[in-house]
Motif scaffolding. Sequence first.
Motif, PDB file in Angstrom:
ATOM      1  N   LEU A  86       0.817  -1.216   0.000  1.00  0.00           N
ATOM      2  CA  LEU A  86       0.000   0.000   0.000  1.00  0.00           C
ATOM      3  C   LEU A  86       0.851   1.266   0.000  1.00  0.00           C
ATOM      4  O   LEU A  86       0.512   2.249  -0.674  1.00  0.00           O
ATOM      5  CB  LEU A  86      -0.943   0.009   1.207  1.00  0.00           C
ATOM      6  N   LEU A  87       1.952   1.250   0.745  1.00  0.00           N
ATOM      7  CA  LEU A  87       2.834   2.418   0.750  1.00  0.00           C
ATOM      8  C   LEU A  87       3.383   2.700  -0.647  1.00  0.00           C
ATOM      9  O   LEU A  87       3.274   3.818  -1.152  1.00  0.00           O
ATOM     10  CB  LEU A  87       3.991   2.218   1.730  1.00  0.00           C
ATOM     11  N   ILE A  88       3.956   1.691  -1.251  1.00  0.00           N
ATOM     12  CA  ILE A  88       4.578   1.866  -2.563  1.00  0.00           C
ATOM     13  C   ILE A  88       3.534   2.127  -3.639  1.00  0.00           C
ATOM     14  O   ILE A  88       3.644   3.078  -4.420  1.00  0.00           O
ATOM     15  CB  ILE A  88       5.453   0.643  -2.914  1.00  0.00           C
ATOM     16  N   GLY A  89       2.508   1.292  -3.684  1.00  0.00           N
ATOM     17  CA  GLY A  89       1.465   1.442  -4.699  1.00  0.00           C
ATOM     18  C   GLY A  89       0.737   2.767  -4.591  1.00  0.00           C
ATOM     19  O   GLY A  89       0.481   3.440  -5.601  1.00  0.00           O
ATOM     20  N   GLY A  90       0.421   3.166  -3.378  1.00  0.00           N
ATOM     21  CA  GLY A  90      -0.286   4.426  -3.175  1.00  0.00           C
ATOM     22  C   GLY A  90       0.544   5.634  -3.560  1.00  0.00           C
ATOM     23  O   GLY A  90       0.041   6.576  -4.182  1.00  0.00           O
ATOM     24  N   LEU A  92       2.968   5.695  -5.730  1.00  0.00           N
ATOM     25  CA  LEU A  92       3.063   5.709  -7.190  1.00  0.00           C
ATOM     26  C   LEU A  92       1.775   6.239  -7.815  1.00  0.00           C
ATOM     27  O   LEU A  92       1.802   7.038  -8.761  1.00  0.00           O
ATOM     28  CB  LEU A  92       3.390   4.317  -7.725  1.00  0.00           C
ATOM     29  N   ALA A  93       0.639   5.807  -7.271  1.00  0.00           N
ATOM     30  CA  ALA A  93      -0.649   6.262  -7.798  1.00  0.00           C
ATOM     31  C   ALA A  93      -0.830   7.764  -7.578  1.00  0.00           C
ATOM     32  O   ALA A  93      -1.319   8.474  -8.472  1.00  0.00           O
ATOM     33  CB  ALA A  93      -1.791   5.492  -7.134  1.00  0.00           C
ATOM     34  N   LEU A  94      -0.431   8.263  -6.411  1.00  0.00           N
ATOM     35  CA  LEU A  94      -0.536   9.698  -6.148  1.00  0.00           C
ATOM     36  C   LEU A  94       0.344  10.494  -7.110  1.00  0.00           C
ATOM     37  O   LEU A  94      -0.064  11.535  -7.627  1.00  0.00           O
ATOM     38  CB  LEU A  94      -0.144  10.010  -4.696  1.00  0.00           C
ATOM     39  N   ARG A  95       1.536   9.991  -7.350  1.00  0.00           N
ATOM     40  CA  ARG A  95       2.452  10.674  -8.272  1.00  0.00           C
ATOM     41  C   ARG A  95       1.857  10.693  -9.677  1.00  0.00           C
ATOM     42  O   ARG A  95       1.886  11.719 -10.360  1.00  0.00           O
ATOM     43  CB  ARG A  95       3.809   9.978  -8.285  1.00  0.00           C
ATOM     44  N   GLU A  96       1.341   9.560 -10.125  1.00  0.00           N
ATOM     45  CA  GLU A  96       0.740   9.475 -11.463  1.00  0.00           C
ATOM     46  C   GLU A  96      -0.470  10.395 -11.597  1.00  0.00           C
ATOM     47  O   GLU A  96      -0.732  10.924 -12.675  1.00  0.00           O
ATOM     48  CB  GLU A  96       0.334   8.030 -11.783  1.00  0.00           C
ATOM     49  N   ALA A  97      -1.193  10.570 -10.499  1.00  0.00           N
ATOM     50  CA  ALA A  97      -2.380  11.425 -10.536  1.00  0.00           C
ATOM     51  C   ALA A  97      -2.022  12.913 -10.470  1.00  0.00           C
ATOM     52  O   ALA A  97      -2.907  13.765 -10.561  1.00  0.00           O
ATOM     53  CB  ALA A  97      -3.305  11.066  -9.379  1.00  0.00           C
ATOM     54  N   GLY A  98      -0.729  13.205 -10.300  1.00  0.00           N
ATOM     55  CA  GLY A  98      -0.300  14.602 -10.246  1.00  0.00           C
ATOM     56  C   GLY A  98      -0.513  15.260  -8.896  1.00  0.00           C
ATOM     57  O   GLY A  98      -0.558  16.487  -8.801  1.00  0.00           O
ATOM     58  N   ALA A  99      -0.649  14.460  -7.873  1.00  0.00           N
ATOM     59  CA  ALA A  99      -0.843  15.011  -6.523  1.00  0.00           C
ATOM     60  C   ALA A  99       0.420  15.749  -6.087  1.00  0.00           C
ATOM     61  O   ALA A  99       1.529  15.404  -6.489  1.00  0.00           O
ATOM     62  CB  ALA A  99      -1.160  13.886  -5.545  1.00  0.00           C
ATOM     63  N   ASP A 101       3.651  16.893  -3.990  1.00  0.00           N
ATOM     64  CA  ASP A 101       4.639  16.066  -3.288  1.00  0.00           C
ATOM     65  C   ASP A 101       4.288  15.882  -1.811  1.00  0.00           C
ATOM     66  O   ASP A 101       4.600  14.847  -1.219  1.00  0.00           O
ATOM     67  CB  ASP A 101       6.032  16.684  -3.402  1.00  0.00           C
ATOM     68  N   GLU A 102       3.665  16.876  -1.220  1.00  0.00           N
ATOM     69  CA  GLU A 102       3.321  16.816   0.206  1.00  0.00           C
ATOM     70  C   GLU A 102       2.367  15.673   0.543  1.00  0.00           C
ATOM     71  O   GLU A 102       2.291  15.259   1.702  1.00  0.00           O
ATOM     72  CB  GLU A 102       2.695  18.144   0.665  1.00  0.00           C
ATOM     73  N   THR A 103       1.650  15.177  -0.451  1.00  0.00           N
ATOM     74  CA  THR A 103       0.713  14.091  -0.159  1.00  0.00           C
ATOM     75  C   THR A 103       1.428  12.804   0.235  1.00  0.00           C
ATOM     76  O   THR A 103       0.831  11.947   0.879  1.00  0.00           O
ATOM     77  CB  THR A 103      -0.222  13.802  -1.355  1.00  0.00           C
ATOM     78  N   SER A 104       2.697  12.684  -0.128  1.00  0.00           N
ATOM     79  CA  SER A 104       3.429  11.464   0.222  1.00  0.00           C
ATOM     80  C   SER A 104       3.455  11.233   1.726  1.00  0.00           C
ATOM     81  O   SER A 104       3.202  10.127   2.197  1.00  0.00           O
ATOM     82  CB  SER A 104       4.865  11.510  -0.305  1.00  0.00           C
ATOM     83  N   VAL A 105       3.763  12.272   2.494  1.00  0.00           N
ATOM     84  CA  VAL A 105       3.824  12.097   3.946  1.00  0.00           C
ATOM     85  C   VAL A 105       2.436  11.809   4.520  1.00  0.00           C
ATOM     86  O   VAL A 105       2.296  11.032   5.464  1.00  0.00           O
ATOM     87  CB  VAL A 105       4.506  13.297   4.647  1.00  0.00           C
ATOM     88  N   ALA A 106       1.410  12.404   3.933  1.00  0.00           N
ATOM     89  CA  ALA A 106       0.050  12.121   4.391  1.00  0.00           C
ATOM     90  C   ALA A 106      -0.318  10.669   4.110  1.00  0.00           C
ATOM     91  O   ALA A 106      -0.926   9.989   4.955  1.00  0.00           O
ATOM     92  CB  ALA A 106      -0.945  13.070   3.719  1.00  0.00           C
ATOM     93  N   TRP A 107       0.048  10.182   2.944  1.00  0.00           N
ATOM     94  CA  TRP A 107      -0.224   8.796   2.594  1.00  0.00           C
ATOM     95  C   TRP A 107       0.528   7.843   3.534  1.00  0.00           C
ATOM     96  O   TRP A 107      -0.027   6.865   4.019  1.00  0.00           O
ATOM     97  CB  TRP A 107       0.155   8.516   1.141  1.00  0.00           C
ATOM     98  N   ILE A 108       1.770   8.155   3.804  1.00  0.00           N
ATOM     99  CA  ILE A 108       2.569   7.316   4.706  1.00  0.00           C
ATOM    100  C   ILE A 108       1.926   7.283   6.092  1.00  0.00           C
ATOM    101  O   ILE A 108       1.777   6.212   6.693  1.00  0.00           O
ATOM    102  CB  ILE A 108       4.031   7.811   4.774  1.00  0.00           C
TER     103      ILE A 108
END
Length: 184
Positions: A86-90, A92-99, A101-108
């Motif tokens: 989920l960490l890796i897939g999510g 990658l999906a956020l990056r592909e969706a153009g989210a 960069d700050e969303t990475s820490v929220a996802w983690i």
Amino acid sequence: MLQRMSGVFIGALFGTVFVVANAHAPLSPAVGVTLRVIAVLTFAGLLALALLAGRRGGAVVDADGVPRADWFRGKFGFVVAAEAVLLIGGRLALREAGAPDETSVAWIALIVGLHFMALAAVWQRRSVAVPGTALTALGVAGLGMAATRAVVWVPFVSGVLSGVALLAGCAYAIAQTYRSTVRP
């Protein structure tokens, strides 16, 4: 005791990393440095207290008086594997969706929080769900903030505050363990 404390050490280490990595702008540099120093000192203090408790000896037991023979077998591996996917897939999906960069820490924060909630069920320890709930909520809040002008505060909300929640949860666990070694 060492087995349980290893999980607490991992949580405290990640809590420290959350703070150190995310205590930056828009916080002032002085506040960021102060938060980093406090996190590192807290980690060092927790480590010292845990080692002191370990020297005092005694088996770590649950509230029901039953010692835990092994915390890291069985369903634990499944929870950690799901977390990694989920960490890796999510991310990658956020990056592909153009989210942003700050969303990475929220996802983690979200996934780590859910991981703690799952472990609370596996280990049958409600206390593990407390930091899990906090991290999950801070992750969701950060993801929601990412779509607003408050996106610059996501590292603080989902990163620094998640780190504080992890350190506080680990402090509670280590304090309980220490107290159990002091009791006659």
